[in-house]
Design an enzyme around this catalytic site. Structure first.
Site, PDB file in Angstrom:
ATOM      1  N   GLU A   1       1.238   3.509  -1.257  1.00 32.46           N
ATOM      2  CA  GLU A   1       2.515   3.685  -0.562  1.00 32.46           C
ATOM      3  C   GLU A   1       3.691   3.032  -1.273  1.00 32.46           C
ATOM      4  OE1 GLU A   1       1.804   2.448   3.468  1.00 32.46           O
ATOM      5  OE2 GLU A   1       1.037   4.425   4.020  1.00 32.46           O
TER       6      GLU A   1
ATOM      7  N   GLU B   1     -20.641  -2.904  -2.231  1.00 33.99           N
ATOM      8  CA  GLU B   1     -19.984  -4.217  -2.254  1.00 33.99           C
ATOM      9  C   GLU B   1     -20.841  -5.284  -2.929  1.00 33.99           C
ATOM     10  OE1 GLU B   1     -20.606  -6.719   1.746  1.00 33.99           O
ATOM     11  OE2 GLU B   1     -19.494  -4.865   2.077  1.00 33.99           O
TER      12      GLU B   1
END
Length: 305
Positions: free
Chosen positions: A87, A118
């Site tokens: 963004e 992860e």
């Protein structure tokens, strides 16, 4: 912290005594419990703002020096990091590649569960293979112990990059090995261990504040107006004209004309409208002011042009 099998748990993994009966509550009461717990998140974030300010200053120093910011995360944390990085391009006109996000499991993990990723330390090392001294690497992990993030931060620091950890665990074992540890203590989740909830909300607040503050400090706004936004559709082009009108007091038609004369550069148009100077002079002084409109206007006022 509590311990299980001798292993100390983060507060986010503890059981919340205020939500033990949620499976027997009415819908509205269940929602009230969740909402009440959420109220404490911005309070927890407020307590770590002095530390966050240090991280922002590191980011400003890096970006102003031509370096990059890297986010590294897994699961919810990684998705929030990707969202924040993406963004910045339309909101602040940031050049692609200046703030990049690496998520464990790659783009597949954006829309699919990839919990096993992860634990992949080799992937964490690979994620920061392009990091150089002067960059800033921000690890995002609610637990503060994700192997993917831990490995990435360790390698980044060895390369001479500055390192920041954003977690919900003030006692994170990674925390002592980074330059800055931003750790709002959001406490036990409504649903035990579900860090997509309060911990995730805190990470969203922290990264929003981190990146927005850095962009403002870099001159990517004028007052609280998005002067550097990319207007890629009709809605945003209308917003860009409204921003010019709001900033300058000029009518929309005059702003549209100035915008066209400035070659579509809203910040140059803004300076020409406020200072009454030429496009060439506005562009020159903005370059000298490194994009800071207030500085550019003071420079023009000082020299009477």
């Amino acid at each position: 912290m509590t311990a299980v099998d001798g292993r100390r748990l983060a507060r986010t993994e503890e059981r919340n005594p205020r939500s033990t009966s949620i499976d027997r509550m009415s819908t509205i009461d269940l929602l009230r419990v969740i909402n009440t717990e959420d109220h404490g998140v911005p309070v927890a974030v407020a307590e770590v703002l002095p530390v966050l300010a240090i991280a922002v200053d590191l980011a400003v120093e890096a970006l102003s020096g031509g370096h990059r910011i890297h986010y590294v995360g897994a699961g919810t944390s990684g998705r929030i990091a990707v969202l924040d990085a993406a963004e910045l391009i339309p909101t602040f006109g940031l050049e692609p590649g200046r703030v990049v996000a690496h998520i464990a499991g790659g783009t597949h993990a954006l829309t699919n569960p990839s919990e096993d990723a992860e634990d992949d330390e080799e992937a964490g090392v690979a994620a920061v293979s392009g990091v150089v001294a002067g960059d800033v690497v921000v690890g995002v992990t609610a637990s503060g112990r994700t192997p993917y993030v831990r490995a990435a931060l360790a390698v980044a620091r060895a390369k001479g990059a500055r390192t920041v950890l954003v977690s919900a665990n003030p006692a994170s074992p990674i925390g002592a090995a980074v330059d800055v540890h931003v750790a709002p203590d959001t406490g036990p989740e409504v649903l035990t261990g579900s860090t997509r909830m309060k911990a995730g909300t805190a990470q969203k607040l922290v990264l929003n504040a981190f990146s927005t503050a850095a962009m403002v400090r870099l001159g990517r706004t004028y007052s609280n107006l998005m002067t550097d936004m990319l207007a890629s559709n009709d809605k945003l082009r209308d917003r860009q004209l409204r921003i010019l009108a709001e900033a300058t007091g000029a009518g929309v038609d005059r702003c549209r004309q100035a915008f066209g004369v400035a070659g579509g550069d809203a910040k140059v148009a803004l300076v020409t409208l406020i200072a009454g100077t030429s496009v060439e002079r506005a562009r020159q002084v903005l370059a000298e002011a490194r994009g800071h409109v207030h500085v550019a206007l003071r420079m023009l006022d000082a020299c009477g042009t």
